[in-house]
Design an enzyme around this catalytic site. Structure first.
Site, PDB file in Angstrom:
ATOM      1  N   ASP A  45     -28.244  30.430 -19.437  1.00 23.15           N
ATOM      2  CA  ASP A  45     -29.640  30.055 -19.633  1.00 23.15           C
ATOM      3  C   ASP A  45     -30.023  30.171 -21.107  1.00 23.15           C
ATOM      4  O   ASP A  45     -29.497  31.016 -21.831  1.00 23.15           O
ATOM      5  CB  ASP A  45     -30.529  30.974 -18.788  1.00 23.15           C
ATOM      6  CG  ASP A  45     -31.926  30.414 -18.584  1.00 23.15           C
ATOM      7  OD1 ASP A  45     -32.144  29.228 -18.884  1.00 23.15           O
ATOM      8  OD2 ASP A  45     -32.795  31.166 -18.121  1.00 23.15           O
ATOM      9  N   ASN A  93     -31.894  20.707 -11.376  1.00 21.86           N
ATOM     10  CA  ASN A  93     -31.905  20.176 -12.741  1.00 21.86           C
ATOM     11  C   ASN A  93     -32.121  18.669 -12.805  1.00 21.86           C
ATOM     12  O   ASN A  93     -32.402  18.119 -13.881  1.00 21.86           O
ATOM     13  CB  ASN A  93     -30.604  20.531 -13.473  1.00 21.86           C
ATOM     14  CG  ASN A  93     -30.521  21.981 -13.882  1.00 21.86           C
ATOM     15  OD1 ASN A  93     -29.431  22.534 -14.028  1.00 21.86           O
ATOM     16  ND2 ASN A  93     -31.664  22.623 -14.084  1.00 21.86           N
TER      17      ASN A  93
END
Length: 268
Positions: A45, A93
């Site tokens: 991340d 995503n």
């Protein structure tokens, strides 16, 4: 402490007290092979925030993140971690801007083309966790080619969680039971695990998430039931071998009891 059986040729890792960003008191420490996780999972991340902090487009952060992937895969192979699972692209995503998605898949294609010879040379088997059929044709073709070419890799398994969501994975497993006409007594922890993308692999011992967020984000929910969790504020592009050593040392210092008391663990 954790236990693992690994090849004797793999060397332990040591903290370099002169270069680690967080000073540690006491002498230099080393990790034995038995202290390393057999299976390490990472939520990579912070690429976008890393780029924004430098007034760069988000795509630049993803490119820097790809370089971090190379470094971490190499280090994990060197020290003897047998399974490495990277959260590469989640099913959620797809909601990102199309330009960013396109950049991510271009980077994936470049990574596969550049790294395939290295994966073969280092004996790393590539696998995909997730719905491979839902990926673009070029990436799907390249992945299947790389999976086939590296299938015999004996030293490490590199899992890329692509188009992956843990809840969808569990639904897929339940649907498999239903198609087979399974009876209630046929559904066990073992039979369910055999229907997950990670079938045949041990559950992650350690889950690392970078960039300060502290949640699982629909990642390996079933497999991480007893995983140790490690959160670091370091964004993924800055997560290097030194940062990895810090996480592994934190893991090695923990006592994994799996419901037992510390006295029971110490007795063995």
């Amino acid at each position: 402490m954790t236990q693992q059986s690994t090849p004797p040729s793999v060397q332990p890792i040591a903290r370099n007290s002169d270069t680690d960003p967080e000073p540690q008191a006491g002498p230099q420490t080393e990790l034995s092979l038995e202290q390393l996780p057999v299976h390490l999972a990472i939520i990579m991340d912070g690429n976008g925030r890393w780029a924004q902090a430098r007034n760069l487009p988000r795509e630049a952060g993803h490119k820097a993140g790809a370089e971090a992937v190379r470094a971490v895969v190499t280090e994990c192979r060197r020290i003897g971690i047998r399974y490495l699972t990277l959260y590469t692209f989640s099913s959620e995503n797809w909601n990102r801007p199309k330009t960013e998605i396109s950049a991510l898949f271009t980077l994936l294609l470049d990574f596969l083309r550049q790294e395939l010879p290295r994966l073969e040379e280092q004996g790393i088997a590539l696998k995909v966790l997730g719905n491979l059929d839902g990926l673009p044709l070029a990436q799907r073709t390249a992945l299947r080619h790389a999976i086939k070419r590296t299938a015999a890799g004996p030293h490490m398994t590199l899992n890329l969680a692509l188009n992956y969501g843990s809840r969808a994975e569990l639904i897929r497993a339940v649907q498999s039971f239903l198609r087979e006409g399974a009876r209630p007594e046929d559904v066990t922890e073992e039979s369910l695990a055999q229907r997950l993308y990670t079938a045949g692999q041990p559950d992650p011992d350690l889950l690392i998430r970078t960039s300060g967020e502290q949640r699982l984000s629909n990642y390996l929910l079933y497999q991480c039931a007893y995983s140790e969790l490690y959160f670091t504020p370091t964004p993924w592009p800055d997560f290097d071998a030194t940062q990895l050593r810090m996480a592994l040392e934190a893991y090695a210092a923990r006592s994994r009891r799996f419901g037992k008391t510390q006295e029971q663990i110490d007795a063995h």
